[in-house]
Design an enzyme around this catalytic site. Structure first.
Site, PDB file in Angstrom:
ATOM      1  N   HIS A  56      40.786  47.669  32.872  1.00 12.69           N
ATOM      2  CA  HIS A  56      40.736  47.018  34.189  1.00 12.69           C
ATOM      3  C   HIS A  56      39.574  46.025  34.336  1.00 12.69           C
ATOM      4  O   HIS A  56      39.811  44.842  34.603  1.00 12.69           O
ATOM      5  CB  HIS A  56      40.745  48.084  35.294  1.00 12.69           C
ATOM      6  N   HIS A  80      31.974  45.728  38.008  1.00 10.11           N
ATOM      7  CA  HIS A  80      32.269  45.867  39.439  1.00 10.11           C
ATOM      8  C   HIS A  80      32.669  47.272  39.878  1.00 10.11           C
ATOM      9  O   HIS A  80      32.474  47.639  41.026  1.00 10.11           O
ATOM     10  CB  HIS A  80      33.331  44.855  39.882  1.00 10.11           C
ATOM     11  N   GLU A  84      30.894  52.495  41.882  1.00  5.37           N
ATOM     12  CA  GLU A  84      31.796  53.270  42.713  1.00  5.37           C
ATOM     13  C   GLU A  84      32.440  54.418  41.944  1.00  5.37           C
ATOM     14  O   GLU A  84      32.545  55.524  42.443  1.00  5.37           O
ATOM     15  CB  GLU A  84      32.880  52.334  43.246  1.00  5.37           C
ATOM     16  N   ASP A  85      32.873  54.130  40.742  1.00  4.13           N
ATOM     17  CA  ASP A  85      33.709  55.092  40.033  1.00  4.13           C
ATOM     18  C   ASP A  85      33.006  55.845  38.915  1.00  4.13           C
ATOM     19  O   ASP A  85      33.624  56.608  38.196  1.00  4.13           O
ATOM     20  CB  ASP A  85      34.929  54.379  39.426  1.00  4.13           C
ATOM     21  N   ASP A 148      39.868  41.296  40.945  1.00 11.38           N
ATOM     22  CA  ASP A 148      40.129  42.732  41.000  1.00 11.38           C
ATOM     23  C   ASP A 148      41.514  42.970  41.623  1.00 11.38           C
ATOM     24  O   ASP A 148      42.348  43.694  41.085  1.00 11.38           O
ATOM     25  CB  ASP A 148      39.027  43.364  41.860  1.00 11.38           C
ATOM     26  N   ASP A 270      60.012  20.217  48.211  1.00 16.77           N
ATOM     27  CA  ASP A 270      59.076  20.497  47.122  1.00 16.77           C
ATOM     28  C   ASP A 270      59.411  21.792  46.389  1.00 16.77           C
ATOM     29  O   ASP A 270      58.548  22.427  45.821  1.00 16.77           O
ATOM     30  CB  ASP A 270      57.636  20.529  47.643  1.00 16.77           C
TER      31      ASP A 270
HETATM   32 MN    MN Z   1      38.408  47.344  40.428  1.00 18.94          MN
END
Ligand code: MN
Length: 498
Positions: A56, A80, A84-85, A148, A270
Site C-alpha cells: 500500500h 503515511h 497510525e497503524d 492514499d 466532448d
Molecule cells: Mn493509507
C-alpha cells in the site's frame, strides 16, 4: 514469503528509477531509508485484500512519483500509515526524516478518515476542519491523502459491502471535487470512475451499455482527424502531438442526466475530444487556424480561449468545436507545458521540471510552498471561515455549500475571472468581487442585459454590477437564492447589525 518480499523490493526499485528520470538529484538514500523504515513498521501486517501491507505505501509512493513530486512528499507517502497503524512514533519520524516530513505525516494521520456517514456529524465536521487546516499549511498533505485514497479505491472490493459504498460515496462527495479544485483533473476522473459502479451500479451498467457503440464510432473519426491534422501541421512546420481522449464514464453520465442533455448523445460534444499539443503559444493559434481550415467551426458554440483568459484554477487551453460530417467534435489545443499543468495542477508547482527548483535549497522550496498557498485563495478562505465558525453545523454547511460543489467561472467586464459554485447569482458574484459590493447593488447585467438578481449564472457569463451611490442594507430575502458562504455571511451580518 520470500517472493512477496522480492515483489515489494521490485516495485520500490521501479519507482526509484522513475523518480530519477524526472529528478536526477533525488536523495536516493533518503528514500531508501524511508522504505526500510516503513517495511519494518508494517512487518507481518496484511491488508484486507490479503496483500502484504507494505504494498500500500509503495502504491502511494508510485502515484506521488507519477505526479513528479519532491523527495519530502515521496518519503511522507512511504511513511503515511506508520504512525497510525504501527508502533512508530511521530517523534521517531521527526528525528530520522526531519520536521517537514513529520509535519506532513502527522497532517495525513490527523485527517484520518473523513466520514460522511456513520458516527456523527460533529466528528465529520471536525475531520474536515482538520483537513482544510492541514491543506492551508502544506498542500503536500493533500497530495499524499489523494494518492492514499486512489489506491484504497483500487482495492475497494476487499472491503465489506456497506463500507465499500460509504467509501465510494465519500470519494465522490469530497475527494474527487477536491482533486478537481486542486487542478488534478486526471485524478478526479480516475477517482470518479472507480467510485461510480459502487455508488450507482445500475446507472453504471446503463452508461457502459449505451456508450459502447458511440465510443467505437467516435474513435474511428478521431483517428482520421489525427492523421489529417498532423499532415497539415507538418506543412506549417509545427511540431505537434495529436491524440484523442475519451470522456470519463462518470462525467459522461452526469452530463447525460442533465435536463438540457436528457440522454441525447448529440448534445455532448466532448465525449471524445481531440487534443493537439504544440511547443509555443503562437503555435496554438496557428494550429487553431489549421483545424478551422479543415473542419468548419460550429459558430453557435464557438471557440473558448482559455489561454487569453485562463480558468480560475489556472487551466489554459483553446477549445473549439468543429463539424466533422454531421458530428460536432471538440478540439483542445495547448502547449506541452500547459498540458502538464492541466494534468498535475497544483502538484505541477512541486515538480522538478524547471532548473531553478532542481538547485533549490530546502528553504527556497519552502518559499515555493508559500507561492502555492497564495495561488489557492479558496483554501485560505476556507481556513479563515473555520476559525470564525464555532458551530460545526454552520461550518459543515459552509463547506458543503461552497467548496465541494461544481464550479462555474464568471467574468467581470474587465475580464477578471471569478470561480463560483454552480447556481451562483449576480448577488453571489458581487460579494465575491468585494465583500461590500453587494451592499451597493443597483442592478445587475449579464452579457450586457439587465437581469433579475436571482438569475442563475452560467460559466462564461460576463456579469456587471451597476452601483448605486450609497451603500444600502442587503435584502434579507436574497438568502433564499444566494449559494456562496461569503454572500450569506454578509447578508446575515448586516441583518444582525441592525
Ligand atoms: Mn493509507
Amino acid at each position: 514469503m520470500e517472493t512477496k518480499k522480492a515483489e515489494a523490493d521490485e516495485i520500490f526499485g521501479n519507482v526509484l528509477l522513475e523518480v530519477l528520470s524526472y529528478n536526477p538529484d533525488s536523495r536516493v538514500d533518503f528514500l531508501k531509508k524511508a522504505y526500510e523504515f516503513s517495511k519494518k513498521a508494517h512487518k507481518g501486517q496484511k491488508r484486507l485484500s490479503g496483500e502484504d501491507f507494505i504494498i500500500h505505501p509503495l502504491e502511494v509512493l508510485g502515484a506521488l512519483a507519477a505526479w513528479k513530486l519532491d523527495d519530502t512528499t515521496l518519503v511522507s507517502g512511504l511513511l503515511h500509515d506508520t504512525v497510525e497503524d504501527s508502533e512508530a512514533k511521530i517523534s521517531d519520524i521527526e528525528e530520522k526524516f526531519g520536521a517537514e516530513v513529520a509535519r506532513i505525516v502527522s497532517g495525513v494521520t490527523k485527517i484520518t478518515d473523513i466520514r460522511l456517514v456513520g458516527k456523527s456529524e460533529d466528528l465529520y465536521a471536525e475531520n474536515l476542519r482538520k483537513m482544510i487546516l492541514a491543506m492551508a499549511e502544506d498542500l503536500r498533505v493533500v497530495f499524499v491523502k489523494l494518492a492514499d485514497r486512489l489506491h484504497n479505491m483500487k482495492t475497494l472490493n476487499a472491503l465489506p459491502k456497506d463500507k465499500r459504498i460509504a467509501n465510494a460515496r465519500e470519494t465522490l462527495d469530497i475527494y474527487a471535487p477536491l482533486s478537481e479544485r486542486l487542478g488534478l483533473g486526471f485524478v478526479k476522473g480516475k477517482l470518479e470512475d472507480l467510485a461510480f459502479p459502487f455508488v450507482y451500479p445500475e446507472e453504471y451498467k446503463k452508461v457502459v451499455e449505451i456508450s459502447k457503440d458511440y465510443y467505437k464510432k467516435a474513435n474511428l473519426i478521431i483517428k482520421k482527424m489525427e492523421k489529417r491534422i498532423l499532415q497539415s501541421l507538418a506543412k506549417e512546420k509545427i511540431r505537434a502531438k495529436v491524440n484523442g481522449r475519451e470522456k470519463h464514464l462518470y462525467s459522461l453520465w452526469r452530463k447525460l442526466e442533465r435536463p438540457d442533455t436528457d440522454w441525447d448523445f448529440g448534445k455532448i460534444y466532448d465525449i471524445v475530444a481531440l487534443r493537439i499539443l504544440v511547443e509555443g503559444i503562437s503555435d496554438c493559434y496557428v494550429a487553431l487556424g489549421v483545424v478551422h481550415d479543415i473542419y468548419k467551426p460550429n459558430s453557435k458554440i464557438g471557440v473558448s480561449d482559455f489561454i487569453a483568459q485562463p480558468k480560475p484554477n489556472g487551466y489554459r487551453s483553446i477549445h473549439t468545436k468543429v463539424f466533422v460530417g454531421e458530428r460536432v467534435v471538440e478540439v483542445q489545443i495547448r502547449t506541452f507545458k500547459m498540458h502538464s499543468e492541466a494534468e498535475f495542477g497544483a502538484a505541477a508547482h512541486w515538480m522538478y521540471s524547471d532548473k531553478k527548483a532542481k538547485n533549490a535549497t530546502p528553504q527556497e522550496l519552502e518559499k515555493g510552498a508559500f507561492k502555492v498557498k497564495k495561488q489557492l485563495r479558496w483554501i485560505s478562505e476556507l481556513a479563515g471561515w473555520q476559525s470564525q465558525m464555532r458551530d460545526s453545523k454552520e461550518f459543515l454547511e459552509a463547506v458543503r455549500f461552497d467548496a465541494f460543489k461544481e464550479r462555474i467561472f464568471i467574468f467581470s467586464p474587465k475580464g477578471d475571472v471569478y470561480n463560483l459554485p454552480l447556481g451562483a447569482t449576480p448577488v453571489d458574484f458581487a460579494y465575491s468581487v468585494h465583500t461590500d459590493l453587494g451592499n451597493f447593488i443597483k442592478l445587475a447585467k449579464v452579457n450586457g442585459k439587465v437581469v433579475s438578481l436571482d438569475t442563475k449564472l452560467s460559466s462564461g457569463d460576463v456579469c456587471e454590477i451597476v452601483k448605486q451611490k450609497n451603500s444600502k442594507k442587503p435584502n434579507k430575502y436574497w438568502l433564499d437564492f444566494v449559494v456562496t458562504t461569503t454572500a450569506r455571511r454578509e447578508i446575515l451580518k448586516a441583518d444582525r447589525d441592525e
